[in-house]
Enzyme design. Sequence first.
Site, short mmCIF file in Angstrom:
data_model
loop_
_atom_site.label_atom_id
_atom_site.label_comp_id
_atom_site.label_asym_id
_atom_site.label_seq_id
_atom_site.Cartn_x
_atom_site.Cartn_y
_atom_site.Cartn_z
N HIS A 228 0.82 -1.21 0.00
CA HIS A 228 0.00 0.00 0.00
C HIS A 228 0.86 1.26 0.00
O HIS A 228 0.59 2.20 -0.73
CB HIS A 228 -0.94 0.04 1.20
N TYR A 232 2.01 5.45 -2.55
CA TYR A 232 2.39 6.83 -2.25
C TYR A 232 3.81 7.12 -2.71
O TYR A 232 4.15 8.28 -2.98
CB TYR A 232 2.20 7.10 -0.75
N HIS A 379 -9.92 1.09 -10.31
CA HIS A 379 -9.41 2.11 -9.38
C HIS A 379 -7.92 2.33 -9.59
O HIS A 379 -7.44 3.47 -9.62
CB HIS A 379 -9.70 1.66 -7.94
N PHE A 380 -7.19 1.24 -9.73
CA PHE A 380 -5.73 1.31 -9.87
C PHE A 380 -5.33 2.08 -11.12
O PHE A 380 -4.35 2.83 -11.12
CB PHE A 380 -5.19 -0.12 -9.91
N HIS A 381 -6.10 1.90 -12.20
CA HIS A 381 -5.76 2.61 -13.44
C HIS A 381 -6.06 4.10 -13.36
O HIS A 381 -5.48 4.88 -14.11
CB HIS A 381 -6.49 1.97 -14.63
N ARG A 442 -11.32 -10.33 -11.17
CA ARG A 442 -10.05 -9.92 -11.77
C ARG A 442 -9.06 -11.09 -11.67
O ARG A 442 -9.37 -12.13 -11.11
CB ARG A 442 -9.49 -8.69 -11.05
N ARG A 443 -7.88 -10.90 -12.23
CA ARG A 443 -6.77 -11.84 -12.09
C ARG A 443 -7.11 -13.25 -12.57
O ARG A 443 -6.64 -14.23 -12.01
CB ARG A 443 -6.32 -11.92 -10.63
#
Length: 559
Positions: A228, A232, A379-381, A442-443
């Site tokens: 996580h 950042y 979300h990640f994209h 996913r995955r």
Amino acid sequence: MTYVDDFPGEARVVRTAFAIAFASIGLGGALGVLQALFRTGYSRSLFSSVDYYSILTAHGVLMALVFTTFFIVGLFTWGVTRSLDTGFRDLRFTWGWLGLMTLGTVLAFVTILGGIVGFIPTHAAVLYTFYAPLEASPTFYLGLALLVVGSWGAGVDYVLALRDWRAQNPDERIPLQTFMAVATMLLWFVCTLGVAVEVVVFLLPWSLGLIPRVDPLLTRTLFWYFGHAVVYFWLLPAYFVWYTIFPKISGGRLFSDPLARVVFVLFLVLSTPVGVHHQYGDPGLSQGLKFVQMTSTYFILLPSLLTAFTVVASMEHGARQRGGKGLLKWLRALPWENPSFSGIALAGLAFAASGFGGMVNAGLNVNALVHNTMWVPGHFHLTVGTAVALTFMAITYWLLPQLTGKRLRLRTLAAVQPYLWFVGMVFMSNAMHRVGLAGVPRRTSEPQYEQVLFNTPIATMGELHLQTVGGAFLLFASLLCFLAVVLSTWLGERGAEPLAVNGHIPEALSGPEHSPRILDDFRVWVALTFLLLLIAYGPPLAAMVQNGLFAPGSAPIPV
């Protein structure tokens, strides 16, 4: 005089790091299109379902680890030397850590490639989140370890440059760009301790056969200790750009230097002790621990909200300096035709949208609705794929003339590229979020589940698949535009006339003198970070190892 004239050695380092980053995003982007075609069923004959996992691993490693890390060390090398107005102590050390990162990247990528081509006897279909019980060849773990250790060398370079500067300027406040770079690398040092232990102590010996079994929960926890906070590590360099360069491109100045320092200190302290919120589905962790870490995760919203306020205020100041009027009409005065401005502005807009999805992911109960569905890569994209990647591409247009001494070429193509990326991501990420809400996993290379009916509230699965593929092609077209501009500029010749590139960063409206000096004392914030880590991870890790480091264990499961 441009940066390349003032610091020719460091400029060469930055260009090399950027070249590797751009090669990685180009190859990773092409693999992303293949994934979109395969998963949506538009072309299931491109490769086998087993090869899909190797391609997914390559896409994740190239885009999320290699592109980001190389671009970040290049950006920070420019920012530290520029803001301190001094070069590094010994460029042989600098080239050493960059070479170590490159060697690690080659080892990891060739290992992944072995899972696709038959003549390389390796495999690494373990995805970007490499934890047990999935096992890769030892060279994959060795390559990742070298990549991380090399990046630590970059942080050492920045800290040594700052220490030399402090010796000559004991009463001065740390320049903001250097402050941000050092704070980010300190966060990187802290969070990579978890993945370093996972790889060196467990996964590498396990893949070599020296350890027969490892505890999957322990390796997952060590990974998410890192997994996580690394978000950042990707985002803070984008913040570096938003706070220090974006106000200038907007035509104004940063609204508040003290707020920028507070934001980076908060991210340093709060980012790592909240990784358990990625493990809400793990049965080996108590609900009480998950609830505490959920609460801690929501504190991360504070520096993001401070950033939204400060960056928008700085942008408005620039617009009004350019003659903007009215409550919102000042937006028209901004340089939307400038790809550096439009790219960063659109990246910030995407990040604001992703923040709402992030709150869903952080919630202990609501997360159960979207966990392990296509919502998560959607979300990640938006976060890494747009807020970070589009910012990095946009600022390249501003940095490249300073690093090469050459004028930016193909300006029309550069002006179109950020909008093309944004529209493509709106289509693709929107479709990913919506099919995720319908329960599409996913995955997996086999997402059809023909015996299961996925109900979408609006549109059909076919329409959403078309959005996904269409968005992927727009993103790849945008990426090709970006690479064309970079390559054309890079290969061009320096003009006979001096290139007037103003790399000066104006002072903030509220300067560092308006903030307490303790913000610049990283020893305090690192100590507080480790205290919070001890509270957050001490009890669960102690419980996991009470029966032994390798028990209960799992044998390797190669794909």
